[in-house]
Design a protein around this motif. Sequence first.
Motif, mmCIF file in Angstrom:
data_model
loop_
_atom_site.group_PDB
_atom_site.id
_atom_site.type_symbol
_atom_site.label_atom_id
_atom_site.label_comp_id
_atom_site.label_asym_id
_atom_site.label_seq_id
_atom_site.Cartn_x
_atom_site.Cartn_y
_atom_site.Cartn_z
ATOM 1 N N TYR A 297 13.276 3.639 -3.112
ATOM 2 C CA TYR A 297 11.823 3.795 -3.064
ATOM 3 C C TYR A 297 11.238 2.772 -2.117
ATOM 4 O O TYR A 297 11.824 1.736 -1.855
ATOM 5 N N LEU A 298 10.107 3.081 -1.615
ATOM 6 C CA LEU A 298 9.391 2.145 -0.761
ATOM 7 C C LEU A 298 8.274 1.532 -1.554
ATOM 8 O O LEU A 298 7.724 2.152 -2.449
ATOM 9 N N ASN B 204 6.534 -2.118 -3.485
ATOM 10 C CA ASN B 204 6.973 -3.158 -4.398
ATOM 11 C C ASN B 204 6.141 -3.099 -5.663
ATOM 12 O O ASN B 204 5.033 -3.607 -5.714
ATOM 13 N N LEU B 205 6.653 -2.434 -6.657
ATOM 14 C CA LEU B 205 5.867 -2.278 -7.881
ATOM 15 C C LEU B 205 6.363 -3.223 -8.947
ATOM 16 O O LEU B 205 7.435 -3.059 -9.486
ATOM 17 N N TYR C 179 -6.641 3.275 -6.619
ATOM 18 C CA TYR C 179 -5.853 2.236 -5.964
ATOM 19 C C TYR C 179 -5.608 1.048 -6.885
ATOM 20 O O TYR C 179 -4.765 0.212 -6.610
ATOM 21 N N MET D 101 -4.009 -0.442 -10.000
ATOM 22 C CA MET D 101 -2.793 -0.047 -10.683
ATOM 23 C C MET D 101 -3.058 0.516 -12.068
ATOM 24 O O MET D 101 -2.497 1.520 -12.468
ATOM 25 N N ASN E 123 -0.598 -6.011 -7.161
ATOM 26 C CA ASN E 123 0.075 -4.708 -7.102
ATOM 27 C C ASN E 123 -0.747 -3.635 -6.412
ATOM 28 O O ASN E 123 -0.689 -2.463 -6.767
ATOM 29 N N GLY F 133 -1.145 -1.137 -3.690
ATOM 30 C CA GLY F 133 -0.325 -0.520 -2.650
ATOM 31 C C GLY F 133 0.726 0.439 -3.165
ATOM 32 O O GLY F 133 1.276 0.282 -4.242
ATOM 33 N N PHE F 134 0.973 1.418 -2.387
ATOM 34 C CA PHE F 134 1.974 2.434 -2.705
ATOM 35 C C PHE F 134 3.037 2.527 -1.640
ATOM 36 O O PHE F 134 4.211 2.447 -1.918
ATOM 37 N N PHE F 135 2.633 2.773 -0.443
ATOM 38 C CA PHE F 135 3.596 3.012 0.616
ATOM 39 C C PHE F 135 3.197 2.246 1.852
ATOM 40 O O PHE F 135 2.032 1.993 2.078
ATOM 41 N N GLY G 56 7.529 -4.261 -0.107
ATOM 42 C CA GLY G 56 6.651 -5.396 -0.400
ATOM 43 C C GLY G 56 5.495 -5.490 0.554
ATOM 44 O O GLY G 56 4.469 -4.871 0.370
ATOM 45 N N GLU H 198 4.633 -4.426 3.498
ATOM 46 C CA GLU H 198 4.008 -3.354 4.256
ATOM 47 C C GLU H 198 3.111 -2.487 3.391
ATOM 48 O O GLU H 198 2.067 -2.041 3.818
ATOM 49 N N ALA I 220 -0.055 -4.366 2.732
ATOM 50 C CA ALA I 220 -0.915 -4.406 3.916
ATOM 51 C C ALA I 220 -1.581 -3.055 4.133
ATOM 52 O O ALA I 220 -2.750 -2.989 4.524
ATOM 53 N N MET J 194 20.631 -2.400 -3.023
ATOM 54 C CA MET J 194 20.762 -1.076 -3.629
ATOM 55 C C MET J 194 22.188 -0.550 -3.709
ATOM 56 O O MET J 194 22.518 0.212 -4.602
ATOM 57 N N ASN K 251 10.802 -11.770 4.480
ATOM 58 C CA ASN K 251 9.694 -10.910 4.116
ATOM 59 C C ASN K 251 8.794 -11.578 3.075
ATOM 60 O O ASN K 251 7.565 -11.554 3.181
ATOM 61 N N VAL L 244 4.830 -12.464 3.425
ATOM 62 C CA VAL L 244 3.759 -12.091 2.486
ATOM 63 C C VAL L 244 2.974 -13.325 2.080
ATOM 64 O O VAL L 244 1.740 -13.325 2.043
ATOM 65 N N ARG M 137 0.735 -14.588 4.845
ATOM 66 C CA ARG M 137 -0.463 -13.781 5.072
ATOM 67 C C ARG M 137 -1.578 -14.141 4.114
ATOM 68 O O ARG M 137 -2.751 -13.985 4.432
ATOM 69 N N GLU N 237 13.320 -9.640 -11.197
ATOM 70 C CA GLU N 237 12.746 -8.302 -11.085
ATOM 71 C C GLU N 237 13.856 -7.283 -10.886
ATOM 72 O O GLU N 237 13.863 -6.217 -11.509
ATOM 73 N N ARG O 221 2.285 7.217 -12.346
ATOM 74 C CA ARG O 221 2.458 6.423 -11.144
ATOM 75 C C ARG O 221 3.296 7.196 -10.124
ATOM 76 O O ARG O 221 2.991 7.226 -8.932
ATOM 77 N N GLN P 130 1.320 9.886 -8.619
ATOM 78 C CA GLN P 130 0.375 9.295 -7.683
ATOM 79 C C GLN P 130 1.064 8.983 -6.353
ATOM 80 O O GLN P 130 0.514 9.235 -5.283
ATOM 81 N N LYS P 131 2.259 8.451 -6.427
ATOM 82 C CA LYS P 131 2.989 8.113 -5.209
ATOM 83 C C LYS P 131 3.272 9.353 -4.385
ATOM 84 O O LYS P 131 3.106 9.366 -3.169
ATOM 85 N N MET Q 96 0.069 10.570 -2.832
ATOM 86 C CA MET Q 96 -0.378 9.709 -1.738
ATOM 87 C C MET Q 96 0.485 9.931 -0.505
ATOM 88 O O MET Q 96 0.005 9.889 0.629
ATOM 89 N N ASP R 210 -0.973 10.938 2.931
ATOM 90 C CA ASP R 210 -0.731 10.091 4.098
ATOM 91 C C ASP R 210 -0.275 10.928 5.275
ATOM 92 O O ASP R 210 -0.745 10.778 6.399
#
Lengths: 644, 284
Positions: free
Chosen positions: A3-4, A6-7, A72, A74, A122, A124-126, A181, A183, A186, B35, B50, B54, B57, B78, B100, B103-104, B107, B111
Amino acid sequence: MKYLGNLSLGVAAATAMFMLNGCGQPEAPVVDSTPDVAIATPAATEPAQAAAPKPAYPPRPLFGDTHLHTAYSMDAGAFGARLDMNDAYRFAKGEKIVSSTGVPAQLSRPLDFLVVADHSDNMGFFPELLSGDPDMLADPTGKQWYDDIQKGGQAAVGVATQVIARFSDNTFPEALASVPGSESYAAAWKDTIDAAEAANDPGNFTAFIGWEWTSNDNGYNLHRVLIYKDAADKASMVEPYTTLPPAGSPNPVDLWNWMENYEAVSGGSILAIAHNGNLSNGNMFPLMESFFKDAIDENYAMARSKWEPLYEATQIKGDGETHPFLSPDDEFADYETWDMGNLTMSELKTDAMLDGEYARSGLQKGLLIEEATGINPYKFGMVGGTDSHTALATADEDNFFGKHSGVEPGVDRAHHNIACFGENCIRAVDMAASGYAAIWAHENTRESIFDAMMRKETYATTGPRMVVRLFGGWDYAAADVEGDLAANGYAKGVPMGGDLNGGADQVPKFLIAAMKDPEGANLDRVQVVKGWVANGERREKVYDVAWSDDREPNAEGKVPAVGNTVDVAAATYQNTIGAIELKTVWEDPDFDASIAAFYYVRVIQIPTPRWTAFDVLNYGSEMPADVEMITQDRAYTSPIWYAP
Amino acid sequence: MEFKAHVKLLKEPLLHFLLLGALIFLLYSWRQGPMFSGDEIRITTLMQQNMSEVFRRTWRRPPTDAELDGLVRDRTREELAYREALAMGLEQDDIIIRRRLRQKLEMLAEDVATLNPPTDMQLQEWFEFHAGDYQVPATYTIKQVFVSFGESTEETRLRSLGLLEELQTDESSIDIVKAGDPIMLPSIVRSVTASEVAATFGTEFTDAVVAAPVGKWGGPVVSGFGLHLLKVETYTAARRADFSEVRQRLERDWLAEQKLKALDAMYAGFAENYRVVIEPKAQP
């Protein structure tokens, strides 16, 4: 499965379970009510811009919601919200929307501004998928998808299905994947900013960039909404602050440092508005030491008063003006009171906590701290917000979409519980259909509204749009209510949010005017709430200063109740009692020039049906016997502070 | 083997192919993190970079060693929790996870559907079809005189009619700001839309403004405040917007429609792979 994004579902989900929550395009009118206006001959028909000079002061307040969540957030999504910020803006502008539960929804009147404040944790989705960058185009699948998207129509739509299919069988092209995470976060922040920029329409509707910092340690609600004066260029320079260490923190002191940093880096302007002291178990307005062990010293006071010029004194999760335990002589103090415990109901409320939770006691404690440190940390103006998690900013009793999508209108919401501690439950029927912020801004723009917030020329309402003016000064006379009251007010004193300093043997006088919501109920009365401290203790007195109908104050000086025209079964009321406007010049009869004090105005409407009565009427809901069916909506202005 | 044989082996295309495949596999699993590693949890250098990014930023500075250690510890936990929870089947029957995930997916579809900004031609077409939604609203300049509900309806009505007659006969002799009963409402409002009138006077009054003829005193008109005598001085009609005036709104609304279409198509596509069976409703 890959998955993309970071949840961090775990901590956030637990918190989330309890975290709750037309088409007119108005231009700024020009008002000519100065007494010496000559009657002009009718103007020729010409474009609006050429004819209208700017008013000297705001002719009417701007109404909006400073605190709204969309899918948006969570927890909003978890509760079933499916509307995003674009939907939220359209709804606020008066357009008809279908709610997340399929109910058609529309405000009876548009709002003038909106702050979409989704939780920074938290978000963000993708990541921004398929952005057309060179890496993507070099990959054969990526190129094919990109071309199909360019074709549009069914080909583009087909790409979505393929993308999803490829995710699910783990064959998503490597070149198109991105690092989890950062991206996705952002991208969500960018979406938030883009939506605000698209919706912002200077002069007609203001969409602020904003988010919520949702500090919830131990279930103590110390949340703040952050609002930017700025546009995308500055706001996008720094990502929002979160509450989970080490990148974030739940301590407001760290938030203020972050805000300082934001302004230094971007050159922009930002402010914070706290809410729900009533769920902080005493930690919203500490006296000696904060929950995080910060001393309430001059540094704390300086930072808090600088970054938090306003407080959200009323919202769906209870009204925050005062509590009957703190204000036993105030017959209007017990209004939409939530006093069971903290936000997660992990700890019950005790009386000792209460003075750290409410606006009035917070203002008083601010004076105490000012005595000790020289700076008042709790010198805040007042606004209202909804904190709704449905993306629908509703605060009207007859059009209330609730805290989150699990309690949108329908027969079920009468039975829902919001949070429980054993047998003690905060119930959905305890939600207040509240509130909005009224801002005396000169223009409907980000800059102008933000400036008005910084100078605290604002008031909170529990939903209705009554117009309230308050001025304080030394020279007001009874005649100042005639003619151009506002001009008189600005000329001879300070508006709400202002300061009066040492008047050399004079008694402060307050020019006060309240006008009913043109679509709403008449006014019962206008009151002045005075607060001060003596011998280290909080003191207050509520004065009735103007009221409707022929009522005489009783022996204690209190004006009797205005009456009640509500037909609960029909969910109606009549404007046969109350007044359309109330205005007065009031002088403090108990003034002591040596004592610092604050004065704010509270305006109370005649009784009207509460949203629960509308639910019974519309859905045949069965309400528990103790649920209120009648309400007296009200407004609280920012104070005027007197210093000797 | 002899040296020459080694060299020959290294030139074998099949070997190259296998090595390349292995390299891609390794590259892939390195980039994707833990993974593919069985019981290994690997917090890679890239992941740590990464996390630092974060952090940077938010704080405009990189994390200290201690701060980064904290981030790494947290990320490890985690991953442990995630795997163990899945192994225990905790994701099943969890309505929040279901919502959730839905929703993903949605979205994602949205997108993709909104990735391509519309061309001017597409927006022109949209505009033609929906022009009624994009009008520039009418504006009004109005004068009003307020009469409050008095002792009796009849008394108020007569008073207002008397005032009306005076205004109709000789407006210039009357100071409309002082005429009628006092109220904190403007006597003249210039060049405003109906929405703005409603914000001050309410919708009933605004309906009367919209219906009133231009240039004549009329009334009395009822509002939430009382009665008003009303004159619409000037009126600028609503007009169709110019494309350039509303292009941003058009693009926003067009994209909103693409999202809805994308969702419909997505669900239609999914449904083809399933047999959806709706049992009969329960009988009362």
